[in-house]
Write an enzyme that holds these catalytic residues in place. Structure first.
Site, PDB file in Angstrom:
ATOM      1  N   CYS A  98       0.831  -1.198   0.000  1.00 12.11           N
ATOM      2  CA  CYS A  98       0.000   0.000   0.000  1.00 12.11           C
ATOM      3  C   CYS A  98       0.869   1.253   0.000  1.00 12.11           C
ATOM      4  O   CYS A  98       1.846   1.330   0.752  1.00 12.11           O
ATOM      5  CB  CYS A  98      -0.896  -0.017   1.239  1.00 12.11           C
ATOM      6  SG  CYS A  98      -2.041   1.361   1.335  1.00 12.11           S
ATOM      7  N   HIS A 141      -8.529  -3.944  -3.023  1.00 13.23           N
ATOM      8  CA  HIS A 141      -7.721  -3.135  -2.101  1.00 13.23           C
ATOM      9  C   HIS A 141      -8.225  -1.688  -2.066  1.00 13.23           C
ATOM     10  O   HIS A 141      -8.378  -1.094  -0.994  1.00 13.23           O
ATOM     11  CB  HIS A 141      -6.257  -3.198  -2.551  1.00 13.23           C
ATOM     12  CG  HIS A 141      -5.309  -2.398  -1.728  1.00 13.23           C
ATOM     13  ND1 HIS A 141      -4.391  -2.967  -0.880  1.00 13.23           N
ATOM     14  CD2 HIS A 141      -5.121  -1.047  -1.627  1.00 13.23           C
ATOM     15  CE1 HIS A 141      -3.685  -2.011  -0.295  1.00 13.23           C
ATOM     16  NE2 HIS A 141      -4.109  -0.829  -0.740  1.00 13.23           N
ATOM     17  N   GLU A 142      -8.510  -1.117  -3.243  1.00 14.78           N
ATOM     18  CA  GLU A 142      -8.967   0.281  -3.297  1.00 14.78           C
ATOM     19  C   GLU A 142     -10.367   0.433  -2.720  1.00 14.78           C
ATOM     20  O   GLU A 142     -10.654   1.410  -2.024  1.00 14.78           O
ATOM     21  CB  GLU A 142      -8.885   0.823  -4.722  1.00 14.78           C
ATOM     22  CG  GLU A 142      -7.482   0.864  -5.294  1.00 14.78           C
ATOM     23  CD  GLU A 142      -6.436   1.447  -4.362  1.00 14.78           C
ATOM     24  OE1 GLU A 142      -6.680   2.508  -3.740  1.00 14.78           O
ATOM     25  OE2 GLU A 142      -5.343   0.856  -4.244  1.00 14.78           O
ATOM     26  N   HIS A 145     -10.093   0.662   0.875  1.00 15.25           N
ATOM     27  CA  HIS A 145      -9.746   2.020   1.329  1.00 15.25           C
ATOM     28  C   HIS A 145     -11.001   2.886   1.464  1.00 15.25           C
ATOM     29  O   HIS A 145     -11.124   3.667   2.408  1.00 15.25           O
ATOM     30  CB  HIS A 145      -8.785   2.705   0.358  1.00 15.25           C
ATOM     31  CG  HIS A 145      -7.352   2.448   0.641  1.00 15.25           C
ATOM     32  ND1 HIS A 145      -6.743   2.769   1.834  1.00 15.25           N
ATOM     33  CD2 HIS A 145      -6.376   1.888  -0.127  1.00 15.25           C
ATOM     34  CE1 HIS A 145      -5.473   2.434   1.801  1.00 15.25           C
ATOM     35  NE2 HIS A 145      -5.217   1.883   0.615  1.00 15.25           N
TER      36      HIS A 145
END
Length: 184
Positions: A98, A141-142, A145
Site C-alpha cells: 500500500c 484493495h482500493e 480504502h
C-alpha cells in the site's frame, strides 16, 4: 492539477480508517479536480492505484491502472466513481502492499480471484466490468480504502509482513518484519 501528500500509517491511521461518502455528479468541478489530483499523485508513485481517502478526501473515488497481471499491458489510468462489487470469486492469499504503508508487503492477504463491478467513469458513463487476478486484488484493495479497511486488517498471519533490506553487497532482499524485530 496537484500532487497531494499521501496519508501514512500509523500517523494518519484515524483518517485512513474513515468510511467514504458517495461522490457527486462526475460533471462537478470539485470531483473533476479530485480525479486529476489522484492521477497526478499516482503518477509520482510506484503503485497501481490510489483511493481518495489516501489523500485525505473521504469520497468514493479511486484511480486504477488495470493490466497488472503477467503478460498484460498496463492500461491508462481509469477513474472509478462510487465503485461497487457485484460478484466476486473465491478468495486466494497473495501479494499486497500500500502506498499509505510504505515498504511493508505481504503475500498473505486473501482477496477475490476475480471481481465483477460497476462504477461511473469520470465522463459519467456507467462501467460494468470483470477483472481477474492481480487486477481484482488491486480493485478490492482500493474499495477497502473507501470502506476504511487497510490490508493489515485482512492478513491471515500478522507475522507474514516483509520489508526490503539492503545487505552488505548492496543487494535488496525481502526480510520478515518479525525477524528484524528479533534481531534488534
Amino acid at each position: 492539477m496537484a500532487i497531494k501528500r499521501l496519508l501514512l500509517y500509523p500517523g494518519d491511521e484515524a483518517l485512513l480508517r474513515q468510511k467514504s461518502r458517495p461522490a457527486a455528479n462526475p460533471k462537478n468541478k470539485r470531483l473533476k479536480r479530485l480525479i486529476q489530483d489522484l492521477k497526478d499523485t499516482l503518477e509520482t508513485q510506484p503503485g497501481a492505484a490510489i483511493a481518495a481517502p489516501q489523500i485525505g478526501v473521504h469520497r468514493r473515488v479511486a484511480v486504477v491502472k488495470f493490466g497488472q497481471n503477467d503478460d498484460d499491458e498496463e492500461e491508462p489510468m481509469l477513474a472509478l466513481i462510487n465503485p461497487e462489487i457485484l460478484d466476486a470469486g473465491a478468495p486466494k492469499a497473495g501479494f499486497d502492499g500500500c502506498l499509505s504503508i510504505p515498504d511493508i508487503y505481504t503475500w498473505d492477504t486473501p482477496r477475490p480471484r476475480w471481481i465483477r463491478f460497476r462504477a461511473l467513469g469520470e465522463d459519467g458513463a456507467r462501467i460494468v466490468r470483470r477483472v481477474d487476478g492481480m487486477d481484482a486484488r488491486v480493485l478490492h484493495h482500493e474499495i477497502d480504502h473507501l470502506d476504511g479497511i487497510l490490508f493489515l486488517d485482512r492478513l491471515r498471519n500478522p507475522k507474514e509482513l516483509y520489508t526490503p533490506v539492503e545487505n552488505a553487497d548492496g543487494e535488496t532482499k525481502m526480510v520478515r518484519l518479525s525477524k528484524l524485530a528479533s534481531m534488534a
